[in-house]
Design an enzyme around this catalytic site. Structure first.
Site, mmCIF file in Angstrom:
data_model
loop_
_atom_site.group_PDB
_atom_site.id
_atom_site.type_symbol
_atom_site.label_atom_id
_atom_site.label_comp_id
_atom_site.label_asym_id
_atom_site.label_seq_id
_atom_site.Cartn_x
_atom_site.Cartn_y
_atom_site.Cartn_z
ATOM 1 N N THR A 1 0.824 -1.211 0.000
ATOM 2 C CA THR A 1 0.000 0.000 0.000
ATOM 3 C C THR A 1 0.858 1.262 0.000
ATOM 4 O O THR A 1 0.494 2.279 -0.595
ATOM 5 C CB THR A 1 -0.892 -0.005 1.267
ATOM 6 O OG1 THR A 1 -1.719 -1.154 1.201
ATOM 7 C CG2 THR A 1 -1.754 1.226 1.379
ATOM 8 N N ASP B 1 1.852 -6.669 -4.188
ATOM 9 C CA ASP B 1 1.078 -6.698 -2.953
ATOM 10 C C ASP B 1 1.739 -7.813 -2.140
ATOM 11 O O ASP B 1 2.005 -8.901 -2.675
ATOM 12 C CB ASP B 1 -0.375 -7.052 -3.280
ATOM 13 C CG ASP B 1 -1.267 -7.051 -2.037
ATOM 14 O OD1 ASP B 1 -2.242 -6.299 -2.032
ATOM 15 O OD2 ASP B 1 -0.990 -7.829 -1.097
HETATM 16 N N1 ASP Z 1 -2.228 -5.753 0.815
HETATM 17 C C1 ASP Z 1 -1.213 -4.794 1.149
HETATM 18 C C2 ASP Z 1 0.118 -5.535 1.196
HETATM 19 O O1 ASP Z 1 0.422 -6.183 2.123
HETATM 20 C C3 ASP Z 1 -1.517 -4.156 2.455
HETATM 21 C C4 ASP Z 1 -0.503 -3.134 2.915
HETATM 22 O O2 ASP Z 1 0.495 -2.840 2.311
HETATM 23 O O3 ASP Z 1 -0.719 -2.586 3.999
HETATM 24 O O4 ASP Z 1 0.852 -5.449 0.245
#
Ligand code: ASP
Length: 369
Positions: A28, A72
């Site tokens: 993210t 991700d």
């Molecule tokens: N789905 C994302 C990831 O782990 C969530 C985040 O970065 O907070 O890459």
């Protein structure tokens, strides 16, 4: 193919305190809203200063390296842990410390894996990320990133390493281990767990004290940080065996479920997620199924479903037989550390009896023995 890198010079080059390599893996953290796509897309780190202009005010050299494919972190795999470990080894003499920008979902797994793979690590490796993308006004990305950089560059000026290796040799690193920094807390990486997906306090370390707390100043909990070891050389463990699984117990678990799990082809080890202090059902079929698998050479590692506290096999009648049939106690280890410790140790050791002994020993502070 060489990696894409961006270099940011220190605010006053003559006073550079350290040089830090930042490895951007995705998550993210690096997302911005793209009106054309009507959604979040990864931002290009070539333009990092547009998003984090504060980087220009820091007094250390920063190089940002982007992996060929940003992901991700739910797509994280042992092959990428090997790639990260190799980047750190290849650039170990060039940089004083490392920051890894990573999605929060599997950050604790990556931190745990690297803590076992980077043998003899003597420099900070700080993982961080964000709950809100950097392109969002209220994002936690900037604070997490800047403070992770500050921690990575922090040195103990009173303890100069005469042997050099630090640029400039102004002291030894304050935190020469793999850590997670998030929402004002510095945690030992292999003690961390993601506990929260909505609030900013994404990570906890229930069974080990925080290594630092960042407020107006950054207060280091020096007693609990692994000390710098003069003369220590870095080497890697890069053979990981993923033939493991997690068996999480619940009241009413049936024999076919347990049997189908322990009979997975090529299975070498099971993280047995038990109740409370390491307890499990005492039904004959359950213990027999586990015992038969142990006799075939499958290793069982007992980890509690509770975040805090520890497994004490034998404390209750419901864990005595686990001890008797050869289940290994995971003490106060997290599931993330147990999974990655198994993968790393299975890559080194083929004899289940020896593996069982190795599992009880702490490799890099992941469990209290
Ligand atoms: N789905 C994302 C990831 O782990 C969530 C985040 O970065 O907070 O890459």
């Amino acid at each position: 193919m060489p990696y894409k890198t961006v270099h940011i010079s220190p605010a006053s080059p003559r006073q550079s305190r350290a040089s830090v390599l930042v490895i951007y893996t995705g998550g993210t953290f690096g997302m911005i809203y793209d009106p054309k796509a009507s959604g979040l897309i990864p931002f290009d780190f070539d333009r990092v200063l547009d998003r984090v202009p504060e980087l220009n005010r820091l007094d250390f050299d920063i190089t940002i390296l982007t992996l060929h494919e940003v992901i991700d972190s739910s797509n994280m795999k042992p092959a990428i842990w090997v790639e990260l470990a190799q980047i750190i080894q290849d650039t170990y003499d060039e940089y004083d410390s490392f920051v890894i920008l990573h999605g929060t979902d599997t950050m604790s797994y990556t931190a745990s894996a690297l803590s076992f793979m980077l043998v003899g690590l003597n420099k900070p490796v700080i993982l961080t990320g964000a709950q809100l993308p950097i392109g969002v006004a209220r994002s936690d990305a900037r604070e997490n990133f800047i403070t992770a950089l500050e921690i990575a560059a922090a040195v103990d000026a009173a303890a100069v390493d005469e042997g050099g290796g630090l640029t400039p040799a102004k002291g030894v690193p304050l935190v020469p281990e793999v850590c997670v920094y998030f929402n004002s807390l510095l945690l030992r990486g292999n003690r961390s767990t993601k506990q929260e997906s909505v609030q900013f306090n994404a990570f906890i370390s229930e069974n080990y004290p925080h290594l630092a707390t960042a407020g107006v100043s950054i207060d280091y909990n020096r007693l609990f940080i692994r000390p710098y070891q003069p003369g220590q050389q870095l080497s890697l463990r890069t053979t990981l065996d993923p033939n493991i699984t997690i068996l999480k117990l619940f009241p009413g678990i049936t024999q076919p479920v347990v049997e189908s799990i322990v009979n997975i082809p090529d299975l070498r080890a099971v993280v047995l997620e038990t109740f409370g202090a390491g307890n499990a059902p005492t039904d004959g079929w359950f213990l027999d199924t586990i015992k038969r698998a142990i006799d075939r050479g499958v290793v069982f590692f007992n980890v509690s479903q509770c975040e805090g506290g520890r497994v004490t096999q034998g404390q209750y009648q419901t864990s005595k037989q686990l001890l008797q049939i050869g289940v290994v106690s995971g003490a106060d280890i997290t599931t993330e550390a147990a999974v990655t410790k198994l993968m790393v140790l299975l890559g080194q050791e083929h004899d289940p009896a020896k593996l069982r002994v190795l599992l009880t020993q702490s490799i890099s502070g992941e469990m209290s023995e």
